[in-house]
Design a protein around this motif. Sequence first.
Motif, short mmCIF file in Angstrom:
data_model
loop_
_atom_site.label_atom_id
_atom_site.label_comp_id
_atom_site.label_asym_id
_atom_site.label_seq_id
_atom_site.Cartn_x
_atom_site.Cartn_y
_atom_site.Cartn_z
N HIS A 83 20.31 17.44 47.56
CA HIS A 83 19.72 16.53 48.54
C HIS A 83 20.33 15.13 48.50
N PHE A 84 21.44 14.96 47.78
CA PHE A 84 21.99 13.62 47.65
C PHE A 84 22.57 13.12 48.98
N GLY A 85 23.08 14.02 49.79
CA GLY A 85 23.56 13.62 51.10
C GLY A 85 22.43 13.06 51.96
N THR A 86 21.26 13.66 51.85
CA THR A 86 20.10 13.14 52.58
C THR A 86 19.69 11.78 52.04
N ILE A 87 19.80 11.61 50.73
CA ILE A 87 19.50 10.31 50.11
C ILE A 87 20.42 9.24 50.69
N LEU A 88 21.72 9.53 50.78
CA LEU A 88 22.67 8.56 51.32
C LEU A 88 22.39 8.25 52.79
N ASN A 89 22.02 9.27 53.55
CA ASN A 89 21.71 9.04 54.96
C ASN A 89 20.50 8.12 55.12
N TYR A 90 19.53 8.27 54.25
CA TYR A 90 18.37 7.37 54.31
C TYR A 90 18.77 5.94 53.96
N LEU A 91 19.63 5.79 52.95
CA LEU A 91 20.07 4.44 52.56
C LEU A 91 20.82 3.76 53.71
N ARG A 92 21.53 4.53 54.53
CA ARG A 92 22.26 3.95 55.65
C ARG A 92 21.35 3.58 56.82
N ASP A 93 20.47 4.52 57.18
CA ASP A 93 19.75 4.42 58.46
C ASP A 93 18.27 4.08 58.32
N ASP A 94 17.75 4.09 57.09
CA ASP A 94 16.32 3.85 56.85
C ASP A 94 15.43 4.93 57.44
N THR A 95 16.00 6.02 57.87
CA THR A 95 15.21 7.15 58.37
C THR A 95 16.08 8.39 58.33
N ILE A 96 15.44 9.54 58.27
CA ILE A 96 16.15 10.82 58.23
C ILE A 96 15.28 11.88 58.89
N ALA A 97 15.88 13.02 59.21
CA ALA A 97 15.13 14.19 59.63
C ALA A 97 14.81 15.00 58.37
N LEU A 98 13.53 15.09 58.05
CA LEU A 98 13.14 15.78 56.83
C LEU A 98 13.31 17.28 56.96
N PRO A 99 13.48 17.98 55.85
CA PRO A 99 13.56 19.46 55.91
C PRO A 99 12.28 20.05 56.48
N LYS A 100 12.37 21.27 56.97
CA LYS A 100 11.22 21.92 57.58
C LYS A 100 10.28 22.54 56.54
N HIS A 101 10.82 22.97 55.43
CA HIS A 101 10.02 23.70 54.46
C HIS A 101 9.42 22.76 53.42
N ARG A 102 8.18 23.06 53.03
CA ARG A 102 7.46 22.22 52.07
C ARG A 102 8.21 22.11 50.75
N GLN A 103 8.78 23.22 50.28
CA GLN A 103 9.44 23.20 48.99
C GLN A 103 10.63 22.25 48.99
N GLU A 104 11.39 22.24 50.08
CA GLU A 104 12.55 21.35 50.15
C GLU A 104 12.10 19.89 50.25
N ILE A 105 11.00 19.64 50.94
CA ILE A 105 10.47 18.27 51.00
C ILE A 105 10.04 17.81 49.62
N LYS A 106 9.42 18.71 48.86
CA LYS A 106 9.03 18.36 47.49
C LYS A 106 10.25 18.07 46.62
N GLU A 107 11.31 18.87 46.78
CA GLU A 107 12.54 18.62 46.02
C GLU A 107 13.13 17.27 46.38
N LEU A 108 13.18 16.96 47.68
CA LEU A 108 13.73 15.67 48.12
C LEU A 108 12.88 14.52 47.60
N MET A 109 11.58 14.68 47.59
CA MET A 109 10.70 13.62 47.10
C MET A 109 10.92 13.38 45.61
N ALA A 110 11.17 14.45 44.85
CA ALA A 110 11.45 14.30 43.42
C ALA A 110 12.71 13.48 43.21
N GLU A 111 13.74 13.72 44.01
CA GLU A 111 14.97 12.95 43.89
C GLU A 111 14.75 11.50 44.31
N ALA A 112 13.98 11.29 45.36
CA ALA A 112 13.69 9.92 45.82
C ALA A 112 12.92 9.14 44.75
#
Length: 314
Positions: A83-112
């Motif tokens: 999910h590091f690419g999503t992390i970088l996209n958020y740092l650039r744009d202050d917003t992102i399209a979140l994943p559709k599945h709950r498990q992936e959102i939980k994984e992304l939140m752990a990295e954040a």
Amino acid sequence: MSGDTCLTTTLCPAAGPKPKTCSFKGGSLGNKYVRLNVGGSLYYTTVQVLTRHDTMLKAMFSGRMEVLTDKEGWILIDRCGKHFGTILNYLRDDTIALPKHRQEIKELMAEAKYYLIQGLVDMCQAALQDKKDLYEPVCSIPIITSPKEEERLIESSMKPVVKLLYNRSNNKYSYTSNSDDNLLKNIELFDKLSLRFNGRVLFIKDVIGDEICCWSFYGQGRKLAEVCCTSIVYATEKKQTKVEFPEARIYEETLNVLLYETPRVPDNSLLEATSRSRSQVSHSEDDEGFELRDRVRRIHVKRYSTYDDRQLGH
């Protein structure tokens, strides 16, 4: 190579010099690219992107924290790179399209949380809450496991209560031909009523009682009516258990309990009115000592009725 980020490959472990620890002097690099190895996934980005927000990445690339580099100059970050690419996209744009599945959102939140990106953490938490509300069950039906639990549920409920007791195995005779179908119809009607009146009536199931199929109706903690759907009948040579489906009566009693959508203050006049039978039946003198609100209407109770269709003389 164009763009700020590029996921190229996953590195395999190889023997070689150990990574070096150093302080990253990124203040003079500006928009120049840096190379990141995040858990084996390779990324290119700029120091400007990494230091836009007050995060752990800003601390790493502003010289406040030491970073690890390999012999080729890749900066090593010991985290999953999924999910590091999503992390970088958020740092650039202050917003992102979140994943559709709950498990992936939980994984992304752990990295954040690890990188201390609070804005992205808040986005993930809000999305998880929305998905939780989306998948929240329409209604929950308690299943009785003991008489004490039933009593506690009924006494504590601020709503009228409808209980269906069904226990097909509680039978020492064979069933009549339509009994299984009628038992299923009772269960299906219970499900329909629970969906229709979910916010107004507490529906509970009892699968350990002594009856085979029986409805009970409660208001203000008192039993108001009971609709028993089973009876014992005679076949040609033996007794059989018959299960019936008095749909109209069940609907009627369910609508009656809606009269008890009131605060938990006993309304004696209401209890008296709904405790009377539809037909005016004269009561014996022995019954006069009982208050009407203490009576329970028992509808369709034919547990031990007998019927013999054999002709006389056989």
